[in-house]
Design a protein around this motif. Structure first.
Motif, PDB file in Angstrom:
ATOM      1  N   ASP A 129       0.807  -1.521  -0.102  1.00 39.92           N
ATOM      2  CA  ASP A 129      -0.276  -0.204   0.032  1.00 39.92           C
ATOM      3  C   ASP A 129       0.673   1.373   0.143  1.00 39.92           C
ATOM      4  OD1 ASP A 129      -1.989  -1.489   0.327  1.00 39.92           O
ATOM      5  OD2 ASP A 129      -2.707  -0.549   2.653  1.00 39.92           O
ATOM      6  N   HIS A 130       1.926   1.416   1.083  1.00 40.85           N
ATOM      7  CA  HIS A 130       2.139   2.350   1.204  1.00 40.85           C
ATOM      8  C   HIS A 130       4.315   2.764  -0.112  1.00 40.85           C
ATOM      9  CE1 HIS A 130      -0.465   3.077   4.504  1.00 40.85           C
ATOM     10  NE2 HIS A 130      -0.015   3.630   3.625  1.00 40.85           N
ATOM     11  N   GLY A 131       3.966   1.470  -0.570  1.00 38.43           N
ATOM     12  CA  GLY A 131       5.197   1.499  -1.474  1.00 38.43           C
ATOM     13  C   GLY A 131       6.564   2.088  -0.694  1.00 38.43           C
ATOM     14  N   THR A 132       7.016   0.609   0.583  1.00 40.17           N
ATOM     15  CA  THR A 132       8.023   1.330   1.179  1.00 40.17           C
ATOM     16  C   THR A 132       9.237  -0.872   1.102  1.00 40.17           C
ATOM     17  OG1 THR A 132       6.893   0.153   3.114  1.00 40.17           O
ATOM     18  CG2 THR A 132       7.297   2.328   2.896  1.00 40.17           C
ATOM     19  N   ASP A 133      10.320  -0.569   1.772  1.00 44.35           N
ATOM     20  CA  ASP A 133      10.422  -1.969   1.930  1.00 44.35           C
ATOM     21  C   ASP A 133       9.716  -2.538   3.516  1.00 44.35           C
ATOM     22  OD1 ASP A 133      11.594  -0.430   4.173  1.00 44.35           O
ATOM     23  OD2 ASP A 133      13.523  -0.645   4.249  1.00 44.35           O
ATOM     24  N   PHE A 134      10.156  -3.846   3.435  1.00 40.12           N
ATOM     25  CA  PHE A 134       9.895  -4.612   4.605  1.00 40.12           C
ATOM     26  C   PHE A 134      10.206  -4.158   5.936  1.00 40.12           C
ATOM     27  CE2 PHE A 134       9.977  -8.115   7.110  1.00 40.12           C
ATOM     28  CZ  PHE A 134       8.065  -8.653   6.988  1.00 40.12           C
ATOM     29  N   GLU A 135      10.916  -3.976   6.458  1.00 39.94           N
ATOM     30  CA  GLU A 135      11.330  -3.144   7.686  1.00 39.94           C
ATOM     31  C   GLU A 135      10.750  -1.928   7.371  1.00 39.94           C
ATOM     32  OE1 GLU A 135      13.425  -4.428  10.085  1.00 39.94           O
ATOM     33  OE2 GLU A 135      13.518  -6.253   8.708  1.00 39.94           O
ATOM     34  N   THR A 136      10.478  -1.290   7.113  1.00 39.65           N
ATOM     35  CA  THR A 136       9.249  -0.135   7.148  1.00 39.65           C
ATOM     36  C   THR A 136       8.301  -1.122   7.665  1.00 39.65           C
ATOM     37  OG1 THR A 136      11.249   1.638   5.875  1.00 39.65           O
ATOM     38  CG2 THR A 136       8.924   1.941   6.556  1.00 39.65           C
ATOM     39  N   ALA A 137       7.388  -1.310   7.137  1.00 37.20           N
ATOM     40  CA  ALA A 137       6.467  -2.196   6.839  1.00 37.20           C
ATOM     41  C   ALA A 137       6.133  -2.837   8.212  1.00 37.20           C
ATOM     42  CB  ALA A 137       6.047  -2.573   5.793  1.00 37.20           C
ATOM     43  N   ARG A 138       7.076  -3.106   8.410  1.00 38.99           N
ATOM     44  CA  ARG A 138       7.625  -4.560   9.745  1.00 38.99           C
ATOM     45  C   ARG A 138       7.503  -3.503  11.400  1.00 38.99           C
ATOM     46  NH1 ARG A 138      11.202  -7.449  13.699  1.00 38.99           N
ATOM     47  NH2 ARG A 138      12.759  -6.092  12.677  1.00 38.99           N
ATOM     48  N   MET A 139       8.385  -2.190  10.877  1.00 39.13           N
ATOM     49  CA  MET A 139       7.601  -1.149  11.873  1.00 39.13           C
ATOM     50  C   MET A 139       6.810  -0.445  12.278  1.00 39.13           C
ATOM     51  SD  MET A 139       9.833   0.838  13.813  1.00 39.13           S
ATOM     52  CE  MET A 139      11.815   1.242  13.820  1.00 39.13           C
ATOM     53  N   ALA A 140       6.041  -0.079  10.904  1.00 38.01           N
ATOM     54  CA  ALA A 140       4.593   0.538  10.991  1.00 38.01           C
ATOM     55  C   ALA A 140       4.172  -0.587  11.818  1.00 38.01           C
ATOM     56  CB  ALA A 140       4.690   0.755  10.027  1.00 38.01           C
ATOM     57  N   THR A 141       3.923  -1.748  11.453  1.00 35.68           N
ATOM     58  CA  THR A 141       2.446  -2.139  12.004  1.00 35.68           C
ATOM     59  C   THR A 141       2.850  -3.024  12.749  1.00 35.68           C
ATOM     60  OG1 THR A 141       3.281  -4.395  10.358  1.00 35.68           O
ATOM     61  CG2 THR A 141       1.883  -2.981   9.394  1.00 35.68           C
ATOM     62  N   ARG A 142       3.987  -3.210  13.057  1.00 33.89           N
ATOM     63  CA  ARG A 142       4.082  -4.051  14.706  1.00 33.89           C
ATOM     64  C   ARG A 142       3.537  -3.703  15.781  1.00 33.89           C
ATOM     65  NH1 ARG A 142      10.500  -5.370  15.794  1.00 33.89           N
ATOM     66  NH2 ARG A 142       9.388  -6.911  17.346  1.00 33.89           N
ATOM     67  N   ALA A 143       3.437  -1.988  16.061  1.00 38.28           N
ATOM     68  CA  ALA A 143       3.487  -1.150  17.043  1.00 38.28           C
ATOM     69  C   ALA A 143       1.981  -1.769  17.957  1.00 38.28           C
ATOM     70  CB  ALA A 143       3.044   0.034  16.396  1.00 38.28           C
ATOM     71  N   THR A 144       1.165  -1.922  16.727  1.00 40.39           N
ATOM     72  CA  THR A 144      -0.645  -2.764  17.183  1.00 40.39           C
ATOM     73  C   THR A 144      -0.901  -3.763  16.866  1.00 40.39           C
ATOM     74  OG1 THR A 144      -1.303  -1.689  14.624  1.00 40.39           O
ATOM     75  CG2 THR A 144      -1.421  -0.189  16.536  1.00 40.39           C
ATOM     76  N   ASN A 145       0.816  -5.478  16.962  1.00 35.85           N
ATOM     77  CA  ASN A 145       0.819  -6.448  17.053  1.00 35.85           C
ATOM     78  C   ASN A 145       0.509  -7.379  17.971  1.00 35.85           C
ATOM     79  OD1 ASN A 145      -0.449  -6.631  14.011  1.00 35.85           O
ATOM     80  ND2 ASN A 145       1.792  -6.977  13.285  1.00 35.85           N
ATOM     81  N   LEU A 146      -0.286  -7.281  18.180  1.00 34.75           N
ATOM     82  CA  LEU A 146      -0.444  -8.296  20.363  1.00 34.75           C
ATOM     83  C   LEU A 146      -0.434  -9.364  19.873  1.00 34.75           C
ATOM     84  CD1 LEU A 146      -0.022  -7.944  23.247  1.00 34.75           C
ATOM     85  CD2 LEU A 146      -2.805  -7.897  22.870  1.00 34.75           C
ATOM     86  N   PHE A 147       0.896 -10.507  20.572  1.00 43.47           N
ATOM     87  CA  PHE A 147       1.586 -11.133  20.721  1.00 43.47           C
ATOM     88  C   PHE A 147       0.788 -11.882  21.900  1.00 43.47           C
ATOM     89  CE2 PHE A 147       4.883 -15.436  20.376  1.00 43.47           C
ATOM     90  CZ  PHE A 147       3.650 -15.864  20.142  1.00 43.47           C
TER      91      PHE A 147
END
Ligand SMILES: *Cc1c(COP(=O)(O)O)cnc(C)c1O
Length: 843
Positions: free
Chosen positions: A290-308
């Motif tokens: 969606d945002h045309g970034t690399d994977f690391e950036t996407a991981r940084m952006a999305t993980r904050a709202t992932n709860l395990f």
């Protein structure tokens, strides 16, 4: 997400609202509509407790006559009105949470235990997920859950005359289950497609309504799929790794795609156990696209709202898959996602990405995948939190266990699903109708309830249990009885006034169902005491592959067949939600004796609290938090957390302690009565347990903790990570990582005066701004006091050094060598050390 009503058959126009009522599993815990279903088809309702089946199996003629029946009409209209009020009511969330989770919380789990009529669970994990959803509905928290629709439920159990477990796999016919095909805006059945090697797998989507929440279910049994693929969702917890991997791909990747297809952009993604960790991965990759970034950036952006949330007490419990399986099943997906095998395997190994160890490289571990893609991680009790810290230690080399960033939320049970009619009546008088649906005080005193009321409630519950047991036993056991005494086998020796002990759970080694059998003579004496007898009801399944577990069942059956035990120890077959509900309402004492510290939490003991049952349990899981002398009994109270490998050393002494507790404490306390014939001491415990523990160990409290302590702060952190910020944070992280190996300490010194020590240390930061690092002074727990961690203050730059700084800290004295400095990253925007485990110790 408003849903169109699903109408699979013609029924009288005047009654179409029945479809909506019948499809909402709220009837499984809210008994307000029982009369309605009974009026439609008494026999089907009492046999199945499945309102959807009731509605869809009666004849149109009968429905026509009901539509003209005034009594039925008014019953029906009252129910519709009640349902309307329910769906429009204010809730805790709508009143207190400012709509911050309106984009919904996506909750993923491999199994859901909501009702016997929807058999998509095998045990504790599923029941917990079901209770979580029901409590989320009560509180109005917008949750959309995702799971799989298995063609077969977990096996059904019979036991033959030799005590062997027989397993039967009934077929789950979707038209009989309380679920509807999930359709899109145009009324089309929603399908999700995922790529497998050389083909696509089509997944059909279903929905179940859980009060205010939805459960979306995927299955692969689409006639257009290859025959093998149609069977991916055939059974729960296959022992074949290949099928498990396929299921986890369908659940995680398929599940996330389903949400996207429906236009849902969840505010939080919560995975219940590592099985669904692929959801995090698919989430990151779709964000990247969606945002045309690399994977690391996407991981940084999305993980904050992932709860395990992890429920596993041993490393061997984490699912892991070989590289060849991963390549075979995820290859096509990886190439379409622009992801390499190396990148994926690195995410699923225990190393932080720096130094791969050979054995980690060998497989993809779902727990480590979850860990590397989440923003917070939690265990399910205080002790399990400690256990999990040690399990994840390999990922945090050079961090002590105490600093491993695992938190905990102790599980809870959905109280309205587990209370008896008698308890419901009593609590309603004491605390009001809506007590479990709103935030509650953690102490809920039954001040207005008299001892007489409490004791008569217990008596009617026990009487009802005995009636139920006799009914079950005569329908399923008589033909199997080995003939000593047929009336005993049918439960006629069970007694309403006798102290009744319950033990029901999975029959597996670590749960030690045989602890009471260690000294059969002592047990026999308790059963046969003339004045103070004991009776025992058992239930539980052994996993079909677990020979040891099956042997434990056989030994109990053998014991129960002896003339002196017959009819006093009964085994109820086919433990499931329905059986559990009956047992936990009627037993006086619930026994749980797992090997410490193997029980992540345990929830069955919580279910008896609301009904005034008492717990006799190992000091482990939730009971280690809840127990005190005035609420029940603990085996080895205060036990320290210790190594799993040595935990069976206590089996013998734990058994002795259990017998002692029963003989000297539990049994006498039950039978010591006052002039009015009531056991005052026992009732005092009931009161303390009900007052102090019911609300505390409810799913209501658990869901509120998830919302307040996790979801809401996580959403704040996630909002901050816009694509630009995430990009900048990722490159800062990369830069720091490159510089890290060049940072170092020198000249660590201490001066002492008046019992206080002042430590100084020089740190060379090699161009890293000093605002980006924290220097801490650490001492481990010892006879000089508990563990201490102090932040050291930067005093000044080192003379003649561009990158050198002097740090200082004054503390209460400890012997030489006890304090050591360490350097770690400081960054308010990150959850550390989860998101960056860099650390430098002086030594
Ligand atoms: C509550 C429940 C469980 C979980 O109980 P534990 O105490 O964790 O063993 C398992 N199965 C059923 C049917 C339950 O109701």
């Amino acid at each position: 997400m408003p849903l169109a009503a699903y109408t699979p058959r013609q029924i009288p126009e005047a009654l179409t609202g029945l479809f909506t009522l019948a499809l909402d599993l709220r009837w499984s815990w809210h008994h307000g509509s029982d009369d309605l279903w009974r009026a439609i088809d008494q026999e089907t309702w009492s046999a199945t407790r499945n309102a959807w089946l009731v509605l869809n199996s009666v004849s149109i003629d009968w429905l026509d006559s009901l539509a003209k029946d005034e009594t039925f009409q008014s019953l029906y209209e009252r129910q519709l009105e009640d349902y309307h009020q329910f769906t429009h009511a204010q809730t805790w969330y709508s009143d207190d949470c400012n709509g911050e989770l309106d984009n919904t919380v996506a909750f993923f789990c491999m199994e859901y235990g909501l009702s016997e009529s929807l058999p998509l669970y095998s045990g504790g994990l599923g029941v917990l997920a079901g209770d979580y959803l029901k409590a989320a509905s009560d509180l109005g928290v917008p949750v959309v859950a995702v799971g799989l629709l298995f063609q077969q439920g977990y096996f059904r159990q019979n036991i033959n005359a030799e005590g062997q477990q027989l397993e039967f796999y009934p077929y789950n016919d979707p038209t009989m289950l309380p679920v509807a095909p999930l359709t899109d805006k145009d009324g089309q059945w929603v399908r999700v497609v995922i790529p497998f090697a050389g083909r696509s797998v089509r997944l059909r989507a279903w929905r179940a309504q859980i009060g205010r929440c939805q459960l979306l279910l995927l299955d692969s049994n689409d006639p257009m799929n290859e025959p093998g693929d149609r069977g991916i969702t055939s059974e729960l917890y296959s022992s074949k790794p290949e099928k498990r991997l396929q299921q986890e791909i369908v659940l995680g990747i398929g599940g996330w795609r389903l949400l996207r297809q429906l236009g849902i952009e969840p505010a939080v993604c919560h995975i219940n156990e590592g099985h669904s960790a692929f959801a995090f991965l698919e989430r990151a990759l779709s964000w990247k696209n969606d945002h045309g970034t690399d994977f690391e950036t996407a991981r940084m952006a999305t993980r904050a709202t992932n709860l395990f949330t992890t429920h596993t007490p041993v490393a061997a419990g984490f699912d892991h898959f070989s590289p060849s399986l991963i390549r075979l099943y995820l290859g096509p997906w990886m190439s379409s996602a622009g992801f390499t095998m190396d990148e994926l395997m690195r995410l699923g190994s225990s190393s932080g990405g720096h130094s791969l160890r050979a054995e980690d490289e060998a497989s993809l571990n779902m727990a480590y995948l979850g860990l590397k893609l989440c923003g917070r991680i939690n265990g399910v009790s205080r002790i399990h939190h400690q256990v999990t810290q040690t399990l994840f230690q390999p990922y945090f080399p050079r961090w002590p266990a105490e600093d491993i960033p695992v938190e905990y939320v102790t599980n809870g049970v959905h109280t309205p699903s587990w209370d008896s009619p008698e308890a419901d009546a009593l609590w309603t008088i004491a605390c009001g109708q809506d007590r479990w649906r709103r935030p509650m005080e953690l102490r809920t005193p039954l001040a207005s309830t008299s001892d007489t009321d409490l004791w008569s409630m217990r008596h009617s519950q026990r009487t009802r249990l005995v009636r139920y047991l006799r009914h079950r036993l005569s329908s399923q056991h008589c033909e199997h009885a080995r003939g000593n005494n047929p009336s005993a086998a049918c439960g006629l020796l069970l007694d309403n006034e006798t102290l009744t002990l319950g033990f029901a759970r999975r029959f597996t080694d670590y749960k030690r169902p045989d602890l009471l059998l260690k000294d059969p003579d002592r047990l026999m004496a308790m059963l046969n005491s003339r004045d103070h007898p004991l009776q025992i009801v058992l239930a539980g399944k052994a996993h079909p592959q677990d020979q040891q577990g099956k042997e434990l069942i056989r030994r109990w059956k053998e014991f129960a067949f002896q003339p002196d035990a017959e009819g006093k120890v009964v085994f109820i077959e086919d433990y499931d939600l329905g059986v559990a509900a009956q047992l936990i309402q009627g037993v006086d004492v619930w026994l749980n004796c797992p090997r410490h510290p193997w029980e992540a939490c345990g929830t069955s003991g919580m279910k008896i609290l609301v009904n005034g049952g008492l717990n006799l349990s190992q000091y482990d899981g939730w009971w280690a938090e809840a127990w005190s002398e005035d609420v029940g009994w603990a085996i080895r109270p205060g036990a320290d957390f210790e190594e799993l490998s040595r935990s069976n050393e206590h089996d013998h002494s734990d058994a002795l302690e259990l017998y002692d507790l029963l003989e000297n404490d539990v049994i006498p306390s039950f039978y010591t009565v006052n002039e009015e014939g009531r056991p005052e001491g026992w009732i005092k415990r009931i009161r303390a347990s009900m007052d102090g523990l019911t609300a505390r160990y409810s799913a209501n409290r658990m869901v509120r903790e998830y919302v307040e302590d996790f979801y809401l702060p996580m959403v704040k952190q996630g909002d901050f990570r816009t694509p630009d910020v995430a990009r900048a944070m990722t490159s800062e992280c990369r830069e720091l990582e490159m510089q890290w190996s060049r940072l170092r300490f020198s000249s660590f010194e201490v001066t002492e005066s008046d019992g206080r020590q002042t430590y100084t240390v020089d740190a060379y930061l090699d161009g890293v701004p000093d605002s980006r690092v924290a220097v801490e002074l650490v001492a481990n727990a010892s006879e000089y006091g508990p563990r201490e961690v102090h932040e050291m203050t930067m005093k000044h730059q080192l003379e003649g050094s561009e990158h050198g700084f002097v740090y200082e800290c004054t503390v209460a004295s400890r012997p030489e060598g006890h304090f050591t400095p360490r350097l770690r990253i400081r960054d308010e925007r990150l959850n550390l050390p989860l998101e960056n485990a860099s650390v430098l110790w002086l030594k």
